[in-house]
Design a protein around this motif. Structure first.
Motif, PDB file in Angstrom:
ATOM      1  N   ALA A 222       0.832  -1.209   0.000  1.00  0.00           N
ATOM      2  CA  ALA A 222       0.000   0.000   0.000  1.00  0.00           C
ATOM      3  C   ALA A 222       0.860   1.249   0.000  1.00  0.00           C
ATOM      4  N   ARG A 223       2.008   1.184   0.660  1.00  0.00           N
ATOM      5  CA  ARG A 223       2.949   2.311   0.596  1.00  0.00           C
ATOM      6  C   ARG A 223       3.507   2.453  -0.817  1.00  0.00           C
ATOM      7  N   ASP A 224       3.863   1.331  -1.429  1.00  0.00           N
ATOM      8  CA  ASP A 224       4.495   1.384  -2.749  1.00  0.00           C
ATOM      9  C   ASP A 224       3.530   1.796  -3.849  1.00  0.00           C
ATOM     10  N   ASN A 225       2.234   1.542  -3.653  1.00  0.00           N
ATOM     11  CA  ASN A 225       1.283   1.965  -4.696  1.00  0.00           C
ATOM     12  C   ASN A 225       0.599   3.289  -4.363  1.00  0.00           C
ATOM     13  N   GLY A 226       1.090   3.971  -3.345  1.00  0.00           N
ATOM     14  CA  GLY A 226       0.626   5.324  -3.059  1.00  0.00           C
ATOM     15  C   GLY A 226      -0.550   5.443  -2.118  1.00  0.00           C
ATOM     16  N   ARG A 227      -1.053   4.328  -1.566  1.00  0.00           N
ATOM     17  CA  ARG A 227      -2.198   4.418  -0.642  1.00  0.00           C
ATOM     18  C   ARG A 227      -1.764   4.845   0.755  1.00  0.00           C
ATOM     19  N   LEU A 228      -0.492   4.651   1.068  1.00  0.00           N
ATOM     20  CA  LEU A 228       0.052   5.041   2.368  1.00  0.00           C
ATOM     21  C   LEU A 228       1.278   5.911   2.178  1.00  0.00           C
ATOM     22  N   GLY A 229       1.435   6.918   3.021  1.00  0.00           N
ATOM     23  CA  GLY A 229       2.681   7.660   3.067  1.00  0.00           C
ATOM     24  C   GLY A 229       3.712   6.895   3.880  1.00  0.00           C
ATOM     25  N   ARG A 230       4.984   7.274   3.765  1.00  0.00           N
ATOM     26  CA  ARG A 230       6.031   6.558   4.500  1.00  0.00           C
ATOM     27  C   ARG A 230       5.814   6.655   6.004  1.00  0.00           C
TER      28      ARG A 230
END
Length: 421
Positions: A222-230
């Motif tokens: 989800a982080r890598d596909n933009g749904r989550l920020g770091r």
């Protein structure tokens, strides 16, 4: 204009040992009170069941730390940078719609049907831990069981690799017991934060290389596909690792302390394990590991049950005080395994209701049932006044619980169902 009353101090050894007399006094005086915590931060405490239930669903109260005013930030936001910005944007500190989006990422892993299917595996874990104990003697149930079982369960549910489970330092859990900038323990506290943050970074890198179908892998995706920020990813892993197991450890200890205080109830439960689901609900109500909720804030000055609350002041709900409200629970201070209905607030209420509640219930049923079955004649090994209650502001539990078992025939000469040994 009348001056507000002096804040009630919510700290001290006696308070942590037994906060319920103070909560009864506060409930009798009204639903909302000004209180002070060890850090010096002041807050507004909600104590009664009805008032707590309403506050937990009050749309005017938000959780995001940006709502806190300068006076609150000066003392309450004491986790240093960069960790505060990078580890404090998890579910507990989010408001809709972002809270709804983030919560959706974890609900499948903690869904009741899913965790129920894992019950046999969790039972195996509990049995294996107790296999390592002698047939009789004296042990610390925190060190040998309560601190280990919830972490093993959590690792299974979220997909924590064995090598990372072995690396996890339980001392890192103390980062939820922050100390002020001038406290002598501050360097050790900051070292824990750095250690945990480095661990999370390594875990994310590992999951990115060895992607799977587990919850941690899905969060990294989800982080890598933009749904989550770091920062959101790191914060959610932080929340899972710390809030996902330490409260269950504490709840096992509070439940066991309660049962050791009530040997008649302990014997009844050992003889009738079918009572476990109902007994666990009553043990949760009687003494909850989630003593207080985290902060909530009004965006503007507001009335809360007749008390004017300034914008940005923190509002905290006492779940323990609500769960002992006699207006909701007859004989509220009495441990009653036949209590029905039992609409306690041990897991909160509303949109921030604990997403791991179903898992925690299973863990508690297994932990208590297995301990009572495997450790006969269970009784305290030290006087109760020697138990040390953890100094966490929001939580209840003991850091050691020495017990003796398997060396006698129970309580010789005990008179009555709850006579103490």
């Amino acid at each position: 204009m009348s001056m507000p009353p002096d804040p009630v101090e919510l700290y001290g050894t006696e308070y942590k040992r037994d906060p319920y007399p103070l909560y009864a006094e506060l409930r009798a005086r009204g639903p909302v009170h000004r209180v002070r915590f060890p850090s010096g931060v002041c807050a507004w405490l909600v104590t009664g069941y009805e008032a707590a239930h309403q506050a937990l669903t009050d749309a005017r109260l938000g959780k995001h730390h940006s709502r806190g005013n300068a006076a609150w930030r000066a003392r309450a936001s004491i986790m240093p940078e960069p960790q505060h910005s990078q580890l404090q944007v998890h579910l507990l500190h989010q408001d809709p719609p972002r809270h709804t989006e983030l919560r959706r990422l974890i609900t499948d892993a903690f869904a009741p049907q899913h965790v129920e299917q894992l019950r046999p595996r969790f039972q195996e874990m509990a049995e294996a831990l107790l296999d390592g104990l002698p047939e009789r003697g004296t042990v610390d149930l925190v060190e040998t069981f309560a601190a280990r079982f919830p972490f093993q369960v959590l690792a299974e549910v979220i997909g924590l690799p064995p090598e990372f489970a072995d690396r996890f330092d339980r001392d890192w859990g103390k980062v939820v017991q922050p100390v002020g900038p001038t406290d002598p323990g501050r360097p050790a506290y900051e070292a824990r934060l750095r250690g945990l943050q480095g661990y999370i970074a390594d875990l994310v890198a590992h999951k990115r290389r060895a992607h799977g179908a587990d919850l941690l892998s899905r969060l990294v995706a989800a982080r890598d596909n933009g749904r989550l920020g770091r920062e959101e990813l790191d914060s959610m892993i932080f929340q899972l690792l710390v809030a996902g197991q330490e409260p269950v450890t504490n709840q096992i200890t509070t439940a066991l302390v309660t049962l050791l205080r009530h040997p008649g109830h302990l014997a009844q439960l050992a003889a009738r394990p079918e009572l476990l689901p109902r007994a666990v609900e009553e043990l949760l109500r009687h003494d909850s590991a989630f003593e207080l909720t985290t902060w909530r804030f009004f965006a503007e000055d507001a009335d809360l049950h007749g008390t004017r609350i300034p914008a940005g002041d923190s509002v905290i709900v006492s779940l323990c005080a609500a769960n002992r409200d006699p207006r909701q629970f007859p004989d509220a201070d009495t441990l009653d395994f036949d209590r029905s209905p039992n609409p306690h607030l041990a897991f909160g209420h509303g949109s921030h209701f604990c997403p791991g509640a179903a898992l925690a219930r299973i863990e508690l049923q297994i932990a208590i049932g297995t301990l009572l079955r495997r450790l006969p004649d269970l009784r305290p090994a030290v006087p109760e006044d020697e138990l040390r209650w953890i100094p966490a502001v929001l939580a209840r539990g003991v850091d050691r619980l020495p017990v003796t078992y398997g060396t006698g025939d129970g309580c010789p000469g005990a008179d009555g169902p709850d006579a103490a040994c």
